[in-house]
Design a protein around this motif. Structure first.
Motif, PDB file in Angstrom:
ATOM      1  N   GLY A  34       0.820  -1.203   0.000  1.00 14.37           N
ATOM      2  CA  GLY A  34       0.000   0.000   0.000  1.00 14.37           C
ATOM      3  C   GLY A  34       0.853   1.252   0.000  1.00 14.37           C
ATOM      4  N   LEU A  35       0.247   2.379   0.395  1.00  9.40           N
ATOM      5  CA  LEU A  35       0.945   3.657   0.454  1.00  9.40           C
ATOM      6  C   LEU A  35       1.767   3.750   1.734  1.00  9.40           C
ATOM      7  CD1 LEU A  35      -1.839   6.128  -0.785  1.00  9.40           C
ATOM      8  CD2 LEU A  35       0.150   5.315  -2.055  1.00  9.40           C
ATOM      9  N   VAL A  36       2.975   4.281   1.599  1.00  9.71           N
ATOM     10  CA  VAL A  36       3.890   4.392   2.737  1.00  9.71           C
ATOM     11  C   VAL A  36       3.564   5.665   3.506  1.00  9.71           C
ATOM     12  CG1 VAL A  36       6.298   4.579   3.450  1.00  9.71           C
ATOM     13  CG2 VAL A  36       5.667   3.119   1.515  1.00  9.71           C
ATOM     14  N   CYS A  37       3.419   5.527   4.813  1.00  8.90           N
ATOM     15  CA  CYS A  37       3.125   6.666   5.672  1.00  8.90           C
ATOM     16  C   CYS A  37       4.402   7.450   5.943  1.00  8.90           C
ATOM     17  CB  CYS A  37       2.508   6.179   6.983  1.00  8.90           C
ATOM     18  SG  CYS A  37       2.163   7.499   8.167  1.00  8.90           S
ATOM     19  N   HIS A  38       4.355   8.759   5.756  1.00  6.66           N
ATOM     20  CA  HIS A  38       5.511   9.607   6.032  1.00  6.66           C
ATOM     21  C   HIS A  38       5.811   9.698   7.522  1.00  6.66           C
ATOM     22  CE1 HIS A  38       4.667  10.861   1.906  1.00  6.66           C
ATOM     23  NE2 HIS A  38       5.841  11.475   1.869  1.00  6.66           N
ATOM     24  N   GLU A  39       4.828   9.426   8.364  1.00  5.34           N
ATOM     25  CA  GLU A  39       5.001   9.603   9.801  1.00  5.34           C
ATOM     26  C   GLU A  39       5.669   8.396  10.458  1.00  5.34           C
ATOM     27  OE1 GLU A  39       4.349  12.355  11.365  1.00  5.34           O
ATOM     28  OE2 GLU A  39       3.417  13.398   9.663  1.00  5.34           O
ATOM     29  N   CYS A  40       5.282   7.178  10.034  1.00  2.00           N
ATOM     30  CA  CYS A  40       5.801   5.981  10.700  1.00  2.00           C
ATOM     31  C   CYS A  40       6.452   4.987   9.753  1.00  2.00           C
ATOM     32  CB  CYS A  40       4.688   5.279  11.477  1.00  2.00           C
ATOM     33  SG  CYS A  40       3.316   4.713  10.430  1.00  2.00           S
ATOM     34  N   GLY A  41       6.289   5.155   8.454  1.00  2.00           N
ATOM     35  CA  GLY A  41       6.920   4.259   7.499  1.00  2.00           C
ATOM     36  C   GLY A  41       6.130   3.006   7.192  1.00  2.00           C
ATOM     37  N   GLN A  42       4.974   2.812   7.805  1.00  2.00           N
ATOM     38  CA  GLN A  42       4.166   1.632   7.529  1.00  2.00           C
ATOM     39  C   GLN A  42       3.371   1.832   6.233  1.00  2.00           C
ATOM     40  OE1 GLN A  42       1.702   0.734  10.888  1.00  2.00           O
ATOM     41  NE2 GLN A  42       3.423   0.645  12.341  1.00  2.00           N
ATOM     42  N   ALA A  43       3.075   0.726   5.561  1.00  2.00           N
ATOM     43  CA  ALA A  43       2.313   0.766   4.316  1.00  2.00           C
ATOM     44  C   ALA A  43       0.886   0.321   4.594  1.00  2.00           C
ATOM     45  CB  ALA A  43       2.954  -0.128   3.266  1.00  2.00           C
ATOM     46  N   HIS A  44      -0.067   1.068   4.059  1.00  2.00           N
ATOM     47  CA  HIS A  44      -1.483   0.776   4.296  1.00  2.00           C
ATOM     48  C   HIS A  44      -2.258   0.986   2.997  1.00  2.00           C
ATOM     49  CE1 HIS A  44      -1.207   0.553   8.734  1.00  2.00           C
ATOM     50  NE2 HIS A  44      -0.229   1.449   8.567  1.00  2.00           N
ATOM     51  N   GLN A  45      -3.295   0.159   2.826  1.00  2.00           N
ATOM     52  CA  GLN A  45      -4.163   0.310   1.666  1.00  2.00           C
ATOM     53  C   GLN A  45      -4.993   1.592   1.767  1.00  2.00           C
ATOM     54  OE1 GLN A  45      -4.299  -1.726  -1.067  1.00  2.00           O
ATOM     55  NE2 GLN A  45      -2.599  -2.917  -0.216  1.00  2.00           N
ATOM     56  N   HIS A  46      -5.477   1.899   2.966  1.00  2.00           N
ATOM     57  CA  HIS A  46      -6.230   3.131   3.225  1.00  2.00           C
ATOM     58  C   HIS A  46      -5.373   4.013   4.128  1.00  2.00           C
ATOM     59  CE1 HIS A  46     -10.147   1.823   1.529  1.00  2.00           C
ATOM     60  NE2 HIS A  46      -9.730   0.620   1.880  1.00  2.00           N
ATOM     61  N   LEU A  47      -4.522   4.812   3.514  1.00  2.00           N
ATOM     62  CA  LEU A  47      -3.613   5.642   4.298  1.00  2.00           C
ATOM     63  C   LEU A  47      -4.358   6.735   5.052  1.00  2.00           C
ATOM     64  CD1 LEU A  47      -0.703   6.218   5.067  1.00  2.00           C
ATOM     65  CD2 LEU A  47      -0.499   7.643   3.009  1.00  2.00           C
ATOM     66  N   GLY A  48      -5.454   7.224   4.492  1.00  2.00           N
ATOM     67  CA  GLY A  48      -6.217   8.254   5.180  1.00  2.00           C
ATOM     68  C   GLY A  48      -6.785   7.767   6.501  1.00  2.00           C
ATOM     69  N   LEU A  49      -7.305   6.541   6.519  1.00  2.00           N
ATOM     70  CA  LEU A  49      -7.808   5.977   7.773  1.00  2.00           C
ATOM     71  C   LEU A  49      -6.677   5.747   8.767  1.00  2.00           C
ATOM     72  CD1 LEU A  49     -10.392   3.374   6.398  1.00  2.00           C
ATOM     73  CD2 LEU A  49     -10.853   5.641   7.351  1.00  2.00           C
ATOM     74  N   HIS A  50      -5.528   5.335   8.271  1.00  2.00           N
ATOM     75  CA  HIS A  50      -4.395   5.063   9.164  1.00  2.00           C
ATOM     76  C   HIS A  50      -3.917   6.328   9.868  1.00  2.00           C
ATOM     77  CE1 HIS A  50      -0.449   3.930  10.632  1.00  2.00           C
ATOM     78  NE2 HIS A  50       0.089   4.882   9.850  1.00  2.00           N
ATOM     79  N   VAL A  51      -3.735   7.424   9.113  1.00  2.00           N
ATOM     80  CA  VAL A  51      -3.213   8.640   9.742  1.00  2.00           C
ATOM     81  C   VAL A  51      -4.237   9.238  10.699  1.00  2.00           C
ATOM     82  CG1 VAL A  51      -1.672   9.124   7.814  1.00  2.00           C
ATOM     83  CG2 VAL A  51      -3.985  10.078   7.801  1.00  2.00           C
ATOM     84  N   ALA A  52      -5.529   9.024  10.438  1.00  2.00           N
ATOM     85  CA  ALA A  52      -6.548   9.543  11.351  1.00  2.00           C
ATOM     86  C   ALA A  52      -6.568   8.753  12.654  1.00  2.00           C
ATOM     87  CB  ALA A  52      -7.916   9.505  10.680  1.00  2.00           C
ATOM     88  N   ARG A  53      -6.428   7.433  12.571  1.00  2.00           N
ATOM     89  CA  ARG A  53      -6.500   6.599  13.774  1.00  2.00           C
ATOM     90  C   ARG A  53      -5.177   6.554  14.532  1.00  2.00           C
ATOM     91  NH1 ARG A  53      -9.637   1.441  10.943  1.00  2.00           N
ATOM     92  NH2 ARG A  53     -11.664   2.493  10.633  1.00  2.00           N
ATOM     93  N   ALA A  54      -4.070   6.430  13.812  1.00  2.00           N
ATOM     94  CA  ALA A  54      -2.778   6.243  14.478  1.00  2.00           C
ATOM     95  C   ALA A  54      -2.098   7.554  14.840  1.00  2.00           C
ATOM     96  CB  ALA A  54      -1.851   5.412  13.587  1.00  2.00           C
ATOM     97  N   HIS A  55      -2.283   8.589  14.031  1.00  2.00           N
ATOM     98  CA  HIS A  55      -1.554   9.836  14.255  1.00  2.00           C
ATOM     99  C   HIS A  55      -2.467  11.012  14.596  1.00  2.00           C
ATOM    100  CE1 HIS A  55       1.897   7.647  12.748  1.00  2.00           C
ATOM    101  NE2 HIS A  55       1.257   7.401  11.602  1.00  2.00           N
ATOM    102  N   GLY A  56      -3.772  10.818  14.524  1.00  2.00           N
ATOM    103  CA  GLY A  56      -4.703  11.853  14.945  1.00  2.00           C
ATOM    104  C   GLY A  56      -4.753  13.072  14.041  1.00  2.00           C
TER     105      GLY A  56
END
Length: 219
Positions: A34-56
């Motif tokens: 998936g897309l690589v998160c600039h904040e933590c480096g993890q890859a996710h299919q839904h990056l928007g949901l990840h940054v909202a839940r994990a990084h607020g």
């Protein structure tokens, strides 16, 4: 230094392609996961949901912080293609026809008006009077033939006696009328003894031939 333009960045702003956390500024990086998160480096299919839940942070704030375009969806390519495929499938299965069959514009308008703030009796009376009053841009429904070009048109209510389809046709007609009503220069037909060089002049140049009159002047 901007990796694309090669120009130095000013004011502490990062250039496109420069290191930014676990990625590059302004560049969405994607792997098989998936897309690589600039904040933590993890890859996710839904990056928007990840940054909202994990990084607020919201998706819009994440794009602004890392230089991504506002039109860039924070989902992987496989997810984006799946969403488009599902939409095409719904319409190919007659989804649009089912929507047209069940939609009720009258009920939707009534529901929207019920949620709106109620109007006063005075405002309702003004709106009712305005709805029945003929508007200036209403057509008369009568077909008129332009007297200049012959085109057919329906005049407005405020111009019932209109004879031309446009101002150019009216101006053209008025100019033609002015030319036809203005008389041309009068031309006097020369007499049989007139010379070609003068109108109405005699053979002796228009001089008086009465000898008695000439003698009186000489006296």
């Amino acid at each position: 230094m901007d990796a694309v333009t090669g120009q130095p960045t000013t004011g502490g702003q990062r250039g496109l392609g420069e290191p930014d956390g676990f990625g590059r500024y302004g560049v969405p990086e994607q792997t098989e996961d998936g897309l690589v998160c600039h904040e933590c480096g993890q890859a996710h299919q839904h990056l928007g949901l990840h940054v909202a839940r994990a990084h607020g942070v919201t998706a819009a704030a994440y794009r602004d912080a890392h230089g991504l375009k506002r039109s860039r969806g924070l989902v992987a390519s496989a997810v984006r293609e799946k969403i488009a495929q599902n939409a095409r499938q719904r319409y190919s299965d007659g989804g649009s026809e089912r929507l047209k069959a069940v939609r009720d514009p009258t009920a939707a308008t009534a529901a929207r008006q019920a949620l709106a703030r109620p109007r006063s009796a005075e405002a309702a009376a003004i709106l009712a009077a305005a709805a029945t009053r003929p508007r200036p841009h209403t057509r008369t429904g009568r077909v008129v033939v332009c007297q200049s070009c012959g085109a057919e048109f329906c005049p407005l209510v405020g111009a019932k006696r209109r004879r031309f389809c446009s101002r150019s046709c009216a101006s053209r007609h008025n100019r033609a009328q002015a030319r036809s009503s203005t008389p041309g220069p009068s031309r006097v037909k020369p007499g049989p003894g007139a010379l070609p060089g003068g109108s109405g002049s005699s053979a002796n140049g228009g001089r008086c031939t009465d000898t008695s009159t000439a003698g009186a002047h000489n006296r």
